[in-house]
Design an enzyme around this catalytic site. Sequence first.
Site, PDB file in Angstrom:
ATOM      1  N   HIS A 182       0.856  -1.163  -0.110  1.00  0.00           N
ATOM      2  CA  HIS A 182      -0.011   0.086  -0.037  1.00  0.00           C
ATOM      3  C   HIS A 182       0.750   1.257   0.134  1.00  0.00           C
ATOM      4  CE1 HIS A 182      -4.223  -1.724   1.365  1.00  0.00           C
ATOM      5  NE2 HIS A 182      -4.102  -1.699   0.081  1.00  0.00           N
ATOM      6  N   CYS A 494      -7.984  -2.860 -22.301  1.00  0.00           N
ATOM      7  CA  CYS A 494      -7.302  -2.233 -21.189  1.00  0.00           C
ATOM      8  C   CYS A 494      -6.141  -3.231 -20.798  1.00  0.00           C
ATOM      9  CB  CYS A 494      -8.439  -2.106 -19.988  1.00  0.00           C
ATOM     10  SG  CYS A 494      -9.125  -3.800 -19.747  1.00  0.00           S
TER      11      CYS A 494
END
Length: 540
Positions: A182, A494
């Site tokens: 994170h 994508c």
Amino acid sequence: MLVYQGTKASPGLVMGPVRRLHHSGPGLERVVQTPGREQALLNAAVVLAKDELRQLEEAAEGTDKDIFLFQRVMLDDPGLNREIAAYIAAGAGAAPAVERAAEIYAGRIEAGDDEYIRQRAMDVRDACRRVVNILDGRPRTPLRLETPSILISEFLYPSDIVAIGRGMLLGVACAEGSEQSHASIIARTMGIPAVVQLGGAFLEQNCAGGGVLDADNGCLILQPDEAARKDAQRRIVGASILKKRLAALGAGPCRTKDGTHVALLASCSGPEDVELAMQAGAEGVGLLRSEFSIMAGRVPSEEEQYFFYLSCLQAAGGKPVTVRTFDIGADKSVPGLTEDSPHPALGMRGLRMSLAHPQMFEEQLCALLRAGTRGPLRVSIPMVSTPEDWLQAMEHVEKARRALRRRGVVFNEELEFGCMVETPSAALLAPDILAAGCRFLVIGTNDLIQYTYAADRLDSRFSEFFSGQSPAVHRLVGMALDAAKAAGVPVCICGVHAGSPNQVVRYARQGVRCFATEAASLLQVKARLLEEDLTLPADP
């Protein structure tokens, strides 16, 4: 001059002073009181820690907010609190009880096979460290910088980056860490160059001579000589000029030299991402990852999802938004839904997970059908492998429609549903899936590469499959394109290939006219396409 090689976690090149961050160890002067008093102190510390995490959540950007929401939720986790309470009842002080329970809890997470899930152990430690620092009377902002600097440490918690802030943080270099952590995700969101896995030797060096952090190449230079400084300065100036040139390309459609329009859309995870993408010139959102709304471990209600989709439509300013239904499983875990598996990417994920939890799936579909009345929204279904998969998904769509009719709720009867092409079988069976009523295709290159070459997308040893040419994948894309052309439906690509100018040009020459990528890559892709003439033969 000392050169250390690591792994890029967030791109960029910076030069400047170097400061060392030391994470404090256990308290040395702790006085243990009665268990009742220690529990009361703990309860008060948790309240203050959650308030501080809420402030960090407000200061964070985009989906980074969910990281601190996750940490707040962790402090209420029943299992963690039972561990802490048991140690306090046995006579331990609140601070050491939190430290011990945090390590046990984090250790359980780290014992898993999934790299993404293992990185969540750092969030457990970060949240618990905040509580311990409050109990020990330590400041929760670990370092005050007087001048913008490159920060070096063994590792970084997410709160370290947000607390220090973008203005004073030139870059980040860590002995440990992962590009999936994170902290790395926040660094990328904030545009802060970061390198991880440098090893511990550089932390013992003299940093007085400053440094050059070349995150593009995963490199840290301490005490750079004059030649290294001049080279870094030249490249920094060049990157700044290029950034200004690219920014000027944001306005207007993307047309190649021969006049071919290529739609450049964004891949996003929330309204903040959508807003940034619109500012970068995106013509819409080609992939909205709805599962990021459940990062805190709780599936949002239908009403919460409805307002989440409305906020994304509003951020898009009237431009089209394609929402992917929950792609849970593999590298995305949700307590109570996902389970340990030796091969998570080959198990319950995407549509398979949604079909296994029909109430959750239909609540999401209801929210999407309702939001479809408020703007140009359409829905893509992930991990469709066969026409039967598609038909099962559409049965649940019809159930959601019937439920809304019974409730008297207005919804979009004509909302379009499309298929994510992420497996070789979906590409091979595209004609059959389209014949079953699929209205558009979104080709996800990350998973398509992974399943075509049997190469784990999270394993850095196989990165060449994702960064280089992929002839087998291009052939599968060609099959899907032919089927879509015959059926008269649009196709969008994508994933990692959609952010690579070279790959985009190859796909454009195959006939692809729509790409969805991260906002940071949009302008580079656009700059390359503006220079291409698709009527001319490709360069050898």
